[in-house]
Design an enzyme around this catalytic site. Structure first.
Site, PDB file in Angstrom:
ATOM      1  N   ARG A 182     -10.364   3.792  -2.699  1.00 36.09           N
ATOM      2  CA  ARG A 182     -10.082   2.761  -1.688  1.00 36.09           C
ATOM      3  C   ARG A 182     -10.504   3.294  -0.322  1.00 36.09           C
ATOM      4  O   ARG A 182      -9.736   3.983   0.332  1.00 36.09           O
ATOM      5  CB  ARG A 182      -8.593   2.419  -1.674  1.00 36.09           C
ATOM      6  CG  ARG A 182      -8.088   1.682  -2.908  1.00 36.09           C
ATOM      7  CD  ARG A 182      -6.609   1.341  -2.752  1.00 36.09           C
ATOM      8  NE  ARG A 182      -6.148   0.350  -3.696  1.00 36.09           N
ATOM      9  CZ  ARG A 182      -5.485   0.624  -4.820  1.00 36.09           C
ATOM     10  NH1 ARG A 182      -5.214   1.877  -5.132  1.00 36.09           N
ATOM     11  NH2 ARG A 182      -5.090  -0.347  -5.611  1.00 36.09           N
ATOM     12  N   ASP A 241      -4.783  -8.322  -7.254  1.00 34.50           N
ATOM     13  CA  ASP A 241      -5.167  -9.550  -6.563  1.00 34.50           C
ATOM     14  C   ASP A 241      -5.423 -10.683  -7.545  1.00 34.50           C
ATOM     15  O   ASP A 241      -5.114 -11.840  -7.250  1.00 34.50           O
ATOM     16  CB  ASP A 241      -6.399  -9.308  -5.683  1.00 34.50           C
ATOM     17  CG  ASP A 241      -6.000  -8.690  -4.353  1.00 34.50           C
ATOM     18  OD1 ASP A 241      -4.996  -9.154  -3.778  1.00 34.50           O
ATOM     19  OD2 ASP A 241      -6.654  -7.740  -3.904  1.00 34.50           O
ATOM     20  N   CYS A 261      -8.694  -1.719 -12.764  1.00 32.38           N
ATOM     21  CA  CYS A 261      -8.200  -0.693 -11.832  1.00 32.38           C
ATOM     22  C   CYS A 261      -6.963  -1.122 -11.045  1.00 32.38           C
ATOM     23  O   CYS A 261      -6.589  -0.460 -10.088  1.00 32.38           O
ATOM     24  CB  CYS A 261      -9.308  -0.258 -10.878  1.00 32.38           C
ATOM     25  SG  CYS A 261      -9.902  -1.579  -9.828  1.00 32.38           S
ATOM     26  N   ARG A 313       1.547 -10.808  -3.430  1.00 32.72           N
ATOM     27  CA  ARG A 313       1.891  -9.563  -4.124  1.00 32.72           C
ATOM     28  C   ARG A 313       2.834  -8.680  -3.315  1.00 32.72           C
ATOM     29  O   ARG A 313       3.429  -7.754  -3.834  1.00 32.72           O
ATOM     30  CB  ARG A 313       0.611  -8.781  -4.480  1.00 32.72           C
ATOM     31  CG  ARG A 313      -0.233  -8.479  -3.269  1.00 32.72           C
ATOM     32  CD  ARG A 313      -1.612  -7.960  -3.643  1.00 32.72           C
ATOM     33  NE  ARG A 313      -1.661  -6.509  -3.606  1.00 32.72           N
ATOM     34  CZ  ARG A 313      -2.777  -5.809  -3.746  1.00 32.72           C
ATOM     35  NH1 ARG A 313      -3.925  -6.422  -3.968  1.00 32.72           N
ATOM     36  NH2 ARG A 313      -2.753  -4.508  -3.707  1.00 32.72           N
ATOM     37  N   ARG A 352     -15.224   1.823  -3.356  1.00 26.53           N
ATOM     38  CA  ARG A 352     -15.192   0.418  -2.969  1.00 26.53           C
ATOM     39  C   ARG A 352     -15.525   0.299  -1.486  1.00 26.53           C
ATOM     40  O   ARG A 352     -15.046   1.093  -0.677  1.00 26.53           O
ATOM     41  CB  ARG A 352     -13.799  -0.144  -3.243  1.00 26.53           C
ATOM     42  CG  ARG A 352     -13.698  -1.616  -2.963  1.00 26.53           C
ATOM     43  CD  ARG A 352     -12.412  -2.178  -3.480  1.00 26.53           C
ATOM     44  NE  ARG A 352     -11.271  -1.698  -2.712  1.00 26.53           N
ATOM     45  CZ  ARG A 352     -10.011  -1.980  -3.038  1.00 26.53           C
ATOM     46  NH1 ARG A 352      -9.750  -2.704  -4.105  1.00 26.53           N
ATOM     47  NH2 ARG A 352      -9.020  -1.536  -2.301  1.00 26.53           N
ATOM     48  N   GLU A 412     -11.384 -10.137  -8.997  1.00 26.48           N
ATOM     49  CA  GLU A 412     -10.024 -10.293  -8.468  1.00 26.48           C
ATOM     50  C   GLU A 412      -9.816 -11.650  -7.817  1.00 26.48           C
ATOM     51  O   GLU A 412      -8.695 -12.113  -7.679  1.00 26.48           O
ATOM     52  CB  GLU A 412      -9.661  -9.152  -7.509  1.00 26.48           C
ATOM     53  CG  GLU A 412     -10.618  -8.941  -6.372  1.00 26.48           C
ATOM     54  CD  GLU A 412     -10.263  -7.730  -5.516  1.00 26.48           C
ATOM     55  OE1 GLU A 412      -9.183  -7.159  -5.670  1.00 26.48           O
ATOM     56  OE2 GLU A 412     -11.109  -7.360  -4.664  1.00 26.48           O
ATOM     57  N   HIS A 437       0.814  -1.207   0.000  1.00 28.33           N
ATOM     58  CA  HIS A 437       0.000   0.000   0.000  1.00 28.33           C
ATOM     59  C   HIS A 437       0.856   1.268   0.000  1.00 28.33           C
ATOM     60  O   HIS A 437       0.472   2.284  -0.546  1.00 28.33           O
ATOM     61  CB  HIS A 437      -0.975  -0.016   1.175  1.00 28.33           C
ATOM     62  CG  HIS A 437      -2.342  -0.378   0.696  1.00 28.33           C
ATOM     63  ND1 HIS A 437      -3.413  -0.542   1.510  1.00 28.33           N
ATOM     64  CD2 HIS A 437      -2.803  -0.607  -0.549  1.00 28.33           C
ATOM     65  CE1 HIS A 437      -4.474  -0.855   0.789  1.00 28.33           C
ATOM     66  NE2 HIS A 437      -4.120  -0.904  -0.467  1.00 28.33           N
TER      67      HIS A 437
HETATM   68  C1  PEP Z   1      -6.506  -4.993  -7.120  1.00 24.82           C
HETATM   69  O1  PEP Z   1      -6.525  -5.970  -6.375  1.00 24.82           O
HETATM   70  O2  PEP Z   1      -6.064  -5.022  -8.273  1.00 24.82           O
HETATM   71  C2  PEP Z   1      -7.035  -3.690  -6.678  1.00 24.82           C
HETATM   72  C3  PEP Z   1      -7.227  -2.715  -7.517  1.00 24.82           C
HETATM   73  O3  PEP Z   1      -7.290  -3.518  -5.374  1.00 24.82           O
HETATM   74  P1  PEP Z   1      -6.181  -3.418  -4.210  1.00 24.82           P
HETATM   75  O4  PEP Z   1      -4.857  -3.183  -4.852  1.00 24.82           O
HETATM   76  O5  PEP Z   1      -6.606  -2.302  -3.321  1.00 24.82           O
HETATM   77  O6  PEP Z   1      -6.291  -4.749  -3.548  1.00 24.82           O
HETATM   78 MG    MG Z   2      -7.664  -6.065  -4.568  1.00 25.07          MG
END
Ligand code: PEP
Ligand code: MG
Length: 747
Positions: free
Chosen positions: A463, A623, A670, A633, A499, A597, A357
């Site tokens: 987010r 994800d 996204c 990840r 979201r 995802e 993040h």
């Molecule tokens: C993803 O998982 O690609 C996404 C956009 O959400 P986050 O990165 O917040 O999990």
């Molecule tokens: Mg995600």
């Protein structure tokens, strides 16, 4: 016979108290020599030229450390590197490969056992033991060395290979590209110090230690107040409250008197502080109430901060003047939010990956970031650092010529940014007139502005967990309305895809601590929310209220994997809608969509369209790649393998595009893939018409799309889908777009 597990545990425990990685390695080699009863234990590491440099030793001449080196492939050490397996010789000096290094004083040693250190499939060193006597190292001893070498590799990979000549020259540490761009600024070390590693030690004068403790508390309080003050009007939501909570904790008698008592009992100040912080945080962790339990995070944070101040890293020493680079094992969201955007020149995290993040936030703010560098312990608060987020490297002690080179690059970057800025109001349209809609990903109010400035046509992913993460309790409904309303009204007339709370996994809430064996597969996203319906109900009510008279809210559901989740959400949404209508609020039911995802969602899409309601889809490629490839990840160790251009990921995305078309569902993407220029060409070529990305990446993506024809992108996508590896795919795209400056320079 050595008890491997016992000795290993003992060595690692002793090592954990050393304050630099260099000292840890030195401690390991000394401990090995002691446990095995050998005369010498040394570590050799390869430098950039492939020479093996003696980087730590017990038994060889101290002056040789950092100086003695073997040419590439030379000596017994070279043999170990080449063969990738241990070499155990009772009479090494008779071996044809023996290479005598006079500066080490090793002429009197006979037996030799060397084991390779491997990390990420490549050699990062050789661990060697030597004996004066001619004796074969036992097999059990060799096994012990091999086991220790595996541990040592984890540690050694974090330490740059330092030669004597390097100590004053520029030093480059390589990490993972977190967010592109170049930054030059003064280091501000993260307040996260390691109080837990402080040992007990006798206190020589308890009266002066107690006085020092009170002075320390005063300095910490002044620092906190000054930090809060500095935020001034740019304060990002919720961050101010964190500072207030910390001030209160600094006055708590459990802390103040607790440390005094431990000093009186004979421990030195840092040891006394560690004792009290550990005890208090354990007590909080044992509480049932999740809110109170979560206070332990604050206690640990404050303990580490007090240690930092005690070590002289008081904030007043590193005033917030001039460009700053935040550096730490992890850099928290609140630390990023607490530095005015204009001053934030970069972020360096020793841990984490491009998808942490911290990196996502850095991208959103347009701040260069390098992740997963391993500990760079030589850094001091206030010293200058250069960060190259595009290459994923960090430069310490830059020489004048290196610095001048980066100043030039930085100027060049500003010129490109100015050029890209001119495209702000132009559409993202291909040369053959296929229009792509570009939206921004946000999470902090601070990045609303960059999105608008860069011409975002809406917010493709808001987010909501980020405002939750920088709060010190769950935000109330009214607090949420305030934040959501600011986002919706900033983008009035344009769509905003909000979201629902996507916490769990890599997105922990500081005030809701729960342990899970497998958090990525655990209680997260919609699963968490549907088990905590009051949190979800409060959030949905806040979203609907914030949308009053604006009408641009879209609700996006994270981590959906089964029909029941959608049915339950719709029930809750209907309920929230009814409640608000009865309360006299003019709300509407917004469109609701699903993040694709969890791979199961792909097979379920058509069933969901028939059995419940979905208004749109958004592919969460971060994800989706994580779960398709079964690769964390955020794991720096496998970051080089994690690639969203893996053919399996591309083929599944193709399947989603076909399904969305068949079911007539609007589709966007996204994840971070939407800002990877190589991926953008393929996504456009496969027919995706909406991409949402960090605001800072938007101009580059737009300029690339405007330089392509849909036909060539589509042709390239068809070819790529036949290939069977991510590297072959990247190579093909690179070759095809080699002459396109929009791809080569702006990427
Ligand atoms: C993803 O998982 O690609 C996404 C956009 O959400 P986050 O990165 O917040 O999990
Ligand atoms: Mg995600």
């Amino acid at each position: 016979m050595i008890n491997v597990v016992q000795e290993l545990t003992r060595i690692l425990q002793a090592v954990s108290h050393a304050d630099t990685a260099e000292r840890q390695v030195q401690l390991i080699v000394s401990s090995i020599a002691q446990v095995m009863g050998v005369d010498v234990c040394s570590l050799f590491r390869p430098n950039d030229h492939g020479e093996m440099v003696l980087t730590a030793s017990h038994g060889l001449a101290r002056a040789a450390v950092g100086r003695a080196k073997l040419p590439r492939g030379a000596g017994l050490v070279g043999l170990v590197v080449q063969s990738k397996h241990p070499l155990n010789l009772p009479q090494a000096d008779k071996h044809p490969s023996f290479h005598y290094m006079p500066e080490t004083g090793e002429e009197s040693f006979r037996s030799f056992c060397g084991v390779p250190l491997i990390s990420g499939g490549r050699n990062i060193g050789v661990l060697v033991v030597q004996n004066r006597k001619q004796r074969r190292i036992l097999e059990s001893e060799e096994a012990f060395l091999v086991t220790l070498a595996a541990q040592l590799a984890l540690l050694a990979v974090q330490i740059p290979v330092l030669e004597q000549s390097d100590l004053t020259a520029s030093r480059r540490c390589t990490g993972i590209k977190g967010a592109p761009g170049i930054g030059i600024g003064k280091v501000r070390l993260s307040a996260i110090e390691q109080l837990s590693a402080i040992p007990d030690a006798p206190c020589e004068d308890s009266t002066s230690a107690t006085q020092e403790w009170h002075r320390l508390l005063q300095t910490a309080k002044r620092d906190l107040a000054a930090e809060k003050e500095l935020l001034g009007p740019t304060v990002v939501e919720g961050v101010g409250a964190i500072f207030d909570a910390h001030q209160t904790l600094l006055e708590d008698p459990t802390l103040v008197q607790g440390v005094e008592n431990r000093i009186k009992a004979g421990n030195w100040l840092p040891g006394a502080l560690r004792e009290v912080i550990e005890k208090t945080s354990e007590m909080f962790l044992g509480l049932d109430d999740p809110y109170l339990r979560a206070r332990h995070e604050d206690i640990v944070y404050l303990g580490n901060k007090l240690l930092a101040v005690w070590r002289g890293k008081s904030r007043k020493d590193t005033t917030l003047k001039g460009p700053l680079i935040l550096v730490g094992a992890q850099v928290s969201v609140s630390e990023i939010a607490s530095v005015p955007r204009k001053q934030l020149a970069g972020i360096v995290c020793f841990e984490g990956s491009a998808l942490s993040h911290t990196a996502i936030l850095a991208n959103a703010l347009g701040v260069p970031a390098v992740m997963g560098t391993g500990a760079i312990r030589a850094l001091r608060d206030g010293e200058e650092l250069i960060i190259d987020g595009t290459q994923g490297s960090v430069i310490l002690h830059a020489s004048d010529s290196v610095r001048a080179e980066f100043v030039n690059l930085l100027r060049g970057q500003r010129v490109i940014d100015a050029k890209l800025h001119m495209l702000k109001d132009e559409p993202a349209v291909t040369l053959d007139k296929v229009l792509v809609r570009l939206l921004a990903n946000t999470g902090l109010l601070a990045d609303i502005e960059p999105g608008l400035k860069n011409g975002a046509e809406g917010v493709g992913l808001y987010r909501t967990e980020i405002p939750f993460m920088i709060h010190d309790t769950f935000p109330t409904e009214d607090e949420q309305v305030l934040v959501y309303r600011q986002v919706l009204s900033a983008y009035a007339g344009k769509p905003v895809y909000m979201r629902t709370l996507d916490i769990g996994g890599d997105k922990p809430l500081p005030y809701l601590v729960f342990e899970e064996e497998n958090p990525a597969l655990g209680w997260r996203g919609i699963r968490f929310c549907l088990d905590n319906t009051s949190v979800l109900m409060t959030q949905v009510r806040a979203m609907l209220r914030a949308d009053e008279n604006l009408g641009n809210l879209h609700i996006l559901l994270p981590m959906v994997s089964c029909t029941e989740e959608l049915v339950a959400f719709w029930e809750l949404l209907d309920n929230a809608f009814q409640q608000l209508i009865e309360e006299g609020v003019a709300v509407r039911v917004p469109p609701v969509g699903v993040m694709v995802e969890v791979p199961a969602a792909i097979s379920m899409l058509s069933s969901w369209v028939r059995s419940t309601r979905i208004d749109f889809l958004s592919i969460g490629s971060n994800d989706l790649s994580q779960y398709l490839l079964a690769m964390d990840r955020n794991n720096a160790r496998i970051a080089a393998r994690y690639d969203h251009l893996h053919p399996a990921v591309l083929r599944e995305i193709r399947r989603v595009i076909d399904l969305a078309r068949k079911e007539n569902l609007p589709l966007s993407l996204c994840g971070e893939m939407a800002s990877d220029l190589a991926a953008v060409v393929l996504l456009v070529g496969m027919g995706i018409k909406t991409l949402s990305m960090s605001a800072a990446k938007l101009p580059r993506v737009k300029s690339l799309i405007r330089s392509l024809t849909f036909e060539e992108a589509s042709q390239l996508a068809t070819e790529v889908l036949q290939l069977d590896s991510a590297s072959a795919i990247r190579q093909l795209i690179k070759t095809r777009l080699a002459t396109r400056t929009e791809f080569t320079q702006f990427g």
